[in-house]
Design an enzyme around this catalytic site. Structure first.
Site, PDB file in Angstrom:
ATOM      1  N   ASP A  54       0.473  -1.055   0.179  1.00  0.00           N
ATOM      2  CA  ASP A  54       0.250  -0.302  -0.438  1.00  0.00           C
ATOM      3  C   ASP A  54       1.412   1.165   0.005  1.00  0.00           C
ATOM      4  OD1 ASP A  54      -1.276   2.040   0.545  1.00  0.00           O
ATOM      5  OD2 ASP A  54      -2.468   1.351   1.891  1.00  0.00           O
ATOM      6  N   ASN A  77       2.184   4.035 -10.182  1.00  0.00           N
ATOM      7  CA  ASN A  77       0.469   4.248 -11.377  1.00  0.00           C
ATOM      8  C   ASN A  77      -0.148   4.276 -10.233  1.00  0.00           C
ATOM      9  OD1 ASN A  77      -1.360   3.802 -13.327  1.00  0.00           O
ATOM     10  ND2 ASN A  77      -1.515   1.134 -12.314  1.00  0.00           N
ATOM     11  N   TYR A 139      -9.943  14.492  -6.970  1.00  0.00           N
ATOM     12  CA  TYR A 139      -8.773  14.253  -7.695  1.00  0.00           C
ATOM     13  C   TYR A 139      -8.398  14.968  -8.904  1.00  0.00           C
ATOM     14  CZ  TYR A 139      -7.378  11.090 -11.794  1.00  0.00           C
ATOM     15  OH  TYR A 139      -6.456  10.416 -13.184  1.00  0.00           O
ATOM     16  N   LYS A 143      -3.167  15.461  -8.856  1.00  0.00           N
ATOM     17  CA  LYS A 143      -3.513  15.155  -9.867  1.00  0.00           C
ATOM     18  C   LYS A 143      -2.702  16.432  -9.661  1.00  0.00           C
ATOM     19  CE  LYS A 143      -3.740  10.486 -10.547  1.00  0.00           C
ATOM     20  NZ  LYS A 143      -2.555   9.873 -10.689  1.00  0.00           N
ATOM     21  N   VAL A 172      -9.303   6.771 -20.219  1.00  0.00           N
ATOM     22  CA  VAL A 172      -8.522   5.142 -20.609  1.00  0.00           C
ATOM     23  C   VAL A 172     -10.017   4.463 -19.541  1.00  0.00           C
ATOM     24  CG1 VAL A 172      -6.962   3.459 -19.787  1.00  0.00           C
ATOM     25  CG2 VAL A 172      -6.681   6.068 -20.149  1.00  0.00           C
ATOM     26  N   THR A 174     -10.818   2.292 -18.125  1.00  0.00           N
ATOM     27  CA  THR A 174     -10.665   1.128 -16.484  1.00  0.00           C
ATOM     28  C   THR A 174     -11.661   1.812 -15.926  1.00  0.00           C
ATOM     29  OG1 THR A 174      -9.671   2.849 -15.474  1.00  0.00           O
ATOM     30  CG2 THR A 174      -7.705   1.543 -16.858  1.00  0.00           C
TER      31      THR A 174
END
Length: 240
Positions: A54, A77, A139, A143, A172, A174
């Protein structure tokens, strides 16, 4: 840098882009791929060493460092993306813990190995780092902070021969982006583009059709010019 015969560590390696990066590294002839996941992972290829990790846990990070003999490429990632609003401080703190401080912690822990190999750090970010996506504000903030970290590391580590790449990806296909009703790139194609960018020495990698529309103007734009100007202020004597 080529990936052949290199040791690569990928965080968040059990799904999405992370899983695709593991497979692409193997396809390109990596001699060792450390696949970091929160839960135990098994892999059929003997070149893969699973790491239960983690990225917010400093004890687990140190345990991973002790298992990694050498390292050429660290790919940060692992990430989290939650639908939230800015009234939820806990959500912002969780995003920062993983997307910013997880990247920071992994980089600091593995920097001695990367300095020894004159290796590369690859931070998988998002175009939301450049222009916030208001439906996922925490988020986007995390980022953007991780992109600023990448720029600082790029300048500060140049004297050690360590390269820093920022991946500025669009949507993407995902789990994180399933709620977005927009065209999405496949994780496999994004993984290929990331390694292509690393091997060709691109500082900022735009790995999908949406982000690629920005690439040419970004590389010749004011922000990159300012980044280079600011990097020139770094005193090489401070980089030890």
């Amino acid at each position: 840098m080529t990936i052949e015969d290199k040791a690569v560590l990928v965080t968040g390696a059990n799904r999405g882009i992370g899983q695709a990066l593991v497979e692409e590294a193997l396809r390109r002839g990596a001699k060792r791929v450390y696949a970091s996941t929160r839960q135990p992972l098994a892999h059929f290829d003997g070149r893969v060493t699973p790491l239960t990790l983690d990225v917010t846990n400093t004890t687990q990070i140190q345990g991973a460092v002790e298992r990694v003999e050498s390292l050429d490429v660290l790919i940060n990632n692992a990430g989290v993306a939650l639908y939230d609003d800015l009234s939820d401080r806990a959500a912002l703190e969780r995003h920062l813990a993983v997307n910013l401080f997880g990247t920071y912690g992994m980089t600091q822990a593995f920097l001695p190995l990367l300095t020894r190999s004159r290796g590369a750090i690859v931070n998988v970010l998002s175009v939301a780092a450049l222009a916030a996506l208001p439906i996922v504000p925490a988020y986007s903030i995390s980022k953007a902070a991780a992109f600023s970290l990448s720029q600082s590391l790029r300048a500060l580590l140049a004297g050690r021969g360590v390269r820093v790449h920022a991946v500025l990806a669009g949507p993407v296909d995902t789990d994180m982006s399933r709620g977005f009703e927009v065209p999405k790139a496949s994780p496999d194609s994004v993984a290929r583009a990331i390694f292509d960018g690393v091997e060709s020495g691109e500082e900022d990698i735009f790995p999908d059709p949406m982000s690629q529309t920005m690439a040419e103007s970004w590389r010749s734009g004011a922000v990159k010019a300012l980044e280079r100007q600011n990097a020139a202020l770094v005193n090489a004597e401070l980089v030890k």
